[in-house]
Design a protein around this motif. Structure first.
Motif, mmCIF file in Angstrom:
data_model
loop_
_atom_site.group_PDB
_atom_site.id
_atom_site.type_symbol
_atom_site.label_atom_id
_atom_site.label_comp_id
_atom_site.label_asym_id
_atom_site.label_seq_id
_atom_site.Cartn_x
_atom_site.Cartn_y
_atom_site.Cartn_z
ATOM 1 N N LYS A 126 0.861 -1.177 0.000
ATOM 2 C CA LYS A 126 0.000 0.000 0.000
ATOM 3 C C LYS A 126 0.902 1.233 0.000
ATOM 4 C CE LYS A 126 -2.170 1.394 3.666
ATOM 5 N NZ LYS A 126 -3.041 1.481 4.867
ATOM 6 N N ASN A 133 -4.079 1.441 -1.448
ATOM 7 C CA ASN A 133 -5.083 0.378 -1.499
ATOM 8 C C ASN A 133 -4.389 -0.977 -1.565
ATOM 9 O OD1 ASN A 133 -7.291 -1.267 -1.841
ATOM 10 N ND2 ASN A 133 -7.772 -0.540 -3.911
ATOM 11 N N SER A 135 -5.430 -3.969 -1.357
ATOM 12 C CA SER A 135 -6.123 -5.032 -2.090
ATOM 13 C C SER A 135 -5.836 -4.972 -3.583
ATOM 14 C CB SER A 135 -7.635 -4.947 -1.846
ATOM 15 O OG SER A 135 -8.162 -3.738 -2.358
ATOM 16 N N SER A 136 -5.304 -3.864 -4.066
ATOM 17 C CA SER A 136 -5.019 -3.741 -5.497
ATOM 18 C C SER A 136 -3.642 -4.288 -5.869
ATOM 19 C CB SER A 136 -5.107 -2.273 -5.937
ATOM 20 O OG SER A 136 -4.036 -1.523 -5.385
ATOM 21 N N LEU A 449 -14.878 2.351 3.284
ATOM 22 C CA LEU A 449 -13.828 1.624 2.567
ATOM 23 C C LEU A 449 -13.292 2.548 1.477
ATOM 24 C CD1 LEU A 449 -15.559 -1.882 2.312
ATOM 25 C CD2 LEU A 449 -13.871 -1.105 4.004
ATOM 26 N N ASP A 451 -10.596 3.469 -0.077
ATOM 27 C CA ASP A 451 -9.755 3.125 -1.221
ATOM 28 C C ASP A 451 -10.121 1.775 -1.836
ATOM 29 O OD1 ASP A 451 -8.064 5.472 -1.039
ATOM 30 O OD2 ASP A 451 -7.280 4.591 0.805
ATOM 31 N N GLU A 452 -10.457 0.814 -0.998
ATOM 32 C CA GLU A 452 -10.796 -0.507 -1.501
ATOM 33 C C GLU A 452 -12.052 -0.465 -2.373
ATOM 34 O OE1 GLU A 452 -12.280 -4.865 0.139
ATOM 35 O OE2 GLU A 452 -11.395 -3.444 1.552
ATOM 36 N N GLN A 453 -13.060 0.308 -1.946
ATOM 37 C CA GLN A 453 -14.320 0.439 -2.697
ATOM 38 C C GLN A 453 -14.550 1.923 -2.996
ATOM 39 O OE1 GLN A 453 -16.071 -2.202 -3.721
ATOM 40 N NE2 GLN A 453 -14.698 -3.640 -2.679
#
Length: 783
Positions: A126, A133, A135-136, A449, A451-453
């Protein structure tokens, strides 16, 4: 060459004249540069041209292939250019227009994490390169290490590894920087940071010509408006002739860039008035965005000018700090008439949202201290997008506020909320399917959420986020925003939660504003967004077809680290250069002193709230007192920085004197105006703030000048800004002792008339300037 000397005196009616003329141009304003992609670039024609159907031909420079698709309204560029910058020539309605192209600086970078024998199920990255983010970006295990590869622009990036959900520094990287919250982030440098950048400076002008000098450069590109100009190399420098048609426009611009094999210079921006170079700030009007000095008013906490509309939400579950105080339109109008804003030197007001908010309590604080619900005193929970909140005043009172502001040479921009509505808003009540899903497919609640969503997350369970992938949502909400600038004489928008809304919304809104306001009245509407994220993400919302700017929160964090936490000025100068690389040297970005979502800078700096603690909890569980004396000096240095770098300074109400406060709602105390309400240090700071704003507001170098760092060390920093023969030199000492700071001066200036603004001793010895500064102080020298 001697410069032609002239002074034009303008009477008050200039501010009321038609602010912009287009003379049949197919491009409104100045076309933004196009940053080329790594392999291909898609250009939306209506980002630049009023009518895409008028575009007839596209000529790309060598190395690029251009494909014009009128049906899609796009131009696709494939390939690459050899120089760092070049021109794209587009013909529309028989006229040729030039748009600057910037070569991609992306490089493939491999990041490696060595677990040193420890076992992990999931390793993520991150940082600024992926908008924080994790998760990216998941790393893949290869042998004993974890790896990932990314295309990253040249620059400096903060990052962390996330090991099974636990954040950690990159142990293989010795470089790190404070994160502003008591911890540290690893620091990655992509590209060669030591490479020499060319410099482009203004030297002289006559009634019809401008002379520039480029240093360490191979070539120079110059525009008048959006037309490429011939550049002649003479003994005096690079000569540019101002086109005759410039005389027909009250305001137009010369823009210029130089380049060498690898780098782009600073950009040059020269305002013209009827074809002649603007030399004096008296020739500027409130419609010149670069002259703006912004002040953020949180309406409910500012001033109660009409007790007849003062009314709290009647609910015992709301703590007084979280209820309405009574600020209103009338209070702001009174303050304009009183001369307070003129006294502190601000000329543009950013007003918090004014639409109707719910009449009942929502939300909950139960994390320590009192348990409380909240009213919508702040304005960010709209139950209507067209009605003014009755506690703030009527539509007629708002019109009066705007009229009085304009009569006093001030601008007003409105905080507009499009991303979400309150659950009682008719848009949601009548169209619940227009909201994004509150629950994710994995069953998690889709709230906060960020950055994730990013494009779907809700701010709270009672505030549906609208789904801007639906055309009907875009049409409805852009029409709603348009209402405010067609029915009221507003000068711009501050857009809430910008990054959470798809780009098509901003394109549609900006196109409607151009069609319904700018083309009909000649008035350009300034739009600034709010995005927390990487510079690449922030910049993706800024171009001719979307926003004019955003708040540069990364620069605020860097300034807080330097002035507040005593980190090296080198980090601050590096971060400013990063902002120049993304936004340009004459950007319109907002540079804040703080805002309603952060603990006050002065409170953090003084130590009343620790950098590492929960500042919101601190405000609920203890009284936050007055800062220590040194913190007022630190705050003044932050103001001096904001007032002297490119961009638009934005001061949160109370920061002009140093109002203390932890985070929300403690940072939203009643505004204080009267001398007897302020202590000695606050009075001194407010007076100093007024001197700083006066310096900026009356300095062409600080509004349109170039920018050169002369010195950037741990505790001392110096830079200068020049506009032809005018120059400003800024010097800081943030150490705890008096220092004499030596600065190498620019060539080609007569320094005999150099004067100080704050009376500190200085001496000029040949090409060297020595300035003696006390601890935690600064000096601004003007020529």
């Amino acid at each position: 060459m001697r410069r032609a000397s002239f002074l034009l005196v303008f009477s008050l009616f200039i501010a009321c004249q038609k602010p912009v003329e287009f003379q049949g141009s197919q491009i409104i304003g100045l076309a933004s540069a196009i940053n080329l992609g790594f392999e291909s670039t898609v250009i939306v024609i209506e980002d630049f041209f009023i009518d895409a159907s008028k575009v007839e031909n596209v000529i790309a420079p060598e190395g690029l292939k251009a494909s014009l698709d009128k049906n899609e309204g796009t131009i696709v560029l494939t390939g690459s250019i050899s120089n760092p910058i070049d021109l794209l020539t587009i013909s529309a309605s028989g006229e040729e227009y030039s748009i600057l192209l910037k070569k991609s600086t992306k490089e493939e970078v491999e990041l490696v994490f060595d677990p040193e024998g420890k076992e992990y199920q999931l390793v993520q990255l991150k940082g600024e390169m992926n908008n924080w983010n994790p998760s990216s970006t998941e790393l893949v295990k290869e042998g004993d290490v974890w790896k990932t590869s990314m295309l990253i622009n040249k620059g400096v990036y903060q990052y962390l590894f996330v090991l099974d959900g636990v954040e950690t520094l990159d142990s293989s990287n010795p470089n790190s920087v404070s994160n502003g919250m008591g911890g540290r982030n690893s620091l990655l440098t992509v590209g060669n940071s030591e490479v020499i950048k060319p410099k482009l400076v203004t030297t002289s002008f006559t009634d019809s010509k401008v002379i520039l000098e480029n240093r360490s450069a191979n070539g120079t590109i110059v525009f008048w408006q959006n037309k490429n100009l011939e550049v002649t190399d003479t003994d005096l420098g690079l000569e540019v002739t101002v086109p005759k048609e410039a005389k027909e426009l009250e305001r137009s611009y010369i823009r210029a860039w130089s380049y060498n094999e690898n780098e782009i210079s600073n950009d040059v921006l020269i305002p013209l008035q009827n074809g002649k170079v603007v030399e004096n700030t008296d020739q500027l009007t409130r419609h010149d965005f670069h002259s703006w000095n912004m002040y953020f008013v949180l309406i409910d906490r500012f001033k109660d000018g009409n007790e007849g509309n003062t009314r709290k939400v009647d609910d015992p579950d709301i703590h007084p700090k979280a209820n309405y105080y009574g600020g209103d339109f009338a209070g702001i109008t009174e303050t304009i008439k009183s001369g307070y804003f003129d006294k502190i030197g601000v000329n543009t007001l950013w007003l918090s949202p004014i639409t109707q908010n719910p009449e009942t309590a929502y939300g909950l604080w139960d994390q320590g201290g009192p348990v409380t619900k909240f009213s919508g005193y702040h304005g960010y929970w709209p139950v209507s997008s067209s009605k003014t909140d009755n506690r703030f005043g009527s539509a007629d009172e708002f019109r009066e506020l705007l009229d009085v502001a304009h009569e006093n040479g001030m601008n007003v921009i409105l905080d507009y909320v499009a991303n979400h509505v309150h659950e009682l808003h008719p848009v949601y009540q009548n169209n619940p399917e227009w909201a994004t899903d509150l629950y994710l497919p994995d069953g998690r609640l889709n709230t906060e959420l960020w950055d994730e969503q990013r494009l779907t997350t809700w701010f709270d369970t009672f505030m549906p986020t609208l789904d801007f992938s639906k055309p009907e949502v875009i049409e409805t909400m852009t029409d709603s925003a348009l209402y405010w600038v067609t029915e009221f004489d507003l000068d711009g928008f501050r857009h809430d939660a910008t990054k959470h809304i798809q780009l098509e919304f901003w394109r549609t809104l900006t196109r409607k504003v151009k069609e319904e306001v700018t083309l009909k009245s000649g008035k350009q509407v300034y739009q600034v967004g709010e995005t927390y994220g990487s510079r690449e993400l922030i910049a993706s919302y800024i171009n001719s077809g979307m926003l004019d700017s955003q708040f540069d929160f990364g620069m605020y964090d860097a300034a807080v680290n330097a002035f507040g936490q005593n980190n090296s000025f080198k980090g601050l100068s590096d971060q400013l250069q990063e902002s120049f690389n993304y936004y340009g040297y004459h950007n319109l970005m907002g540079y804040i002193s703080g805002n309603h979502d952060k603990a006050r800078f002065i409170t953090y700096t003084s130590g009343e709230v620790k950098w590492s603690e929960d500042a919101k909890l601190a405000g609920w569980t203890r009284e936050i007192g007055d800062p220590q004396e040194f913190a007022y000096d630190k705050l003044s240095m932050l103001h001096a920085w904001n007032m002297t770098i490119p961009g638009i300074p934005v001061t949160y109400q109370g920061d002009e004197f140093g109002q203390p406060g932890a985070n929300d709602p403690d940072n939203r105390r009643w505004m204080e105006f009267e001398d007897e309400e302020l202590n000695t240090f606050e009075l001194k700071n407010r007076n100093l703030f007024g001197v700083l704003t006066e310096l900026r507001n009356n300095s062409m170098p600080l509004l349109y000048g170039d920018f050169i760092f002369h010195l950037s060390e741990d505790d001392v920093m110096a830079y200068s800004r020049a506009y032809f023969e005018q120059q400003v030199i800024v010097v800081f000492n943030k150490s705890n002792t008096t220092k004499t700071i030596s600065v190498s001066l620019r060539e080609g200036f007569d320094y005999d008339q150099l004067i100080t603004s704050f009376g500190n001793e200085f001496e000029i010895n040949g090409s060297n300037l020595s300035v003696t500064l006390p601890a935690n102080s600064f000096e601004i020298l003007t020529l």
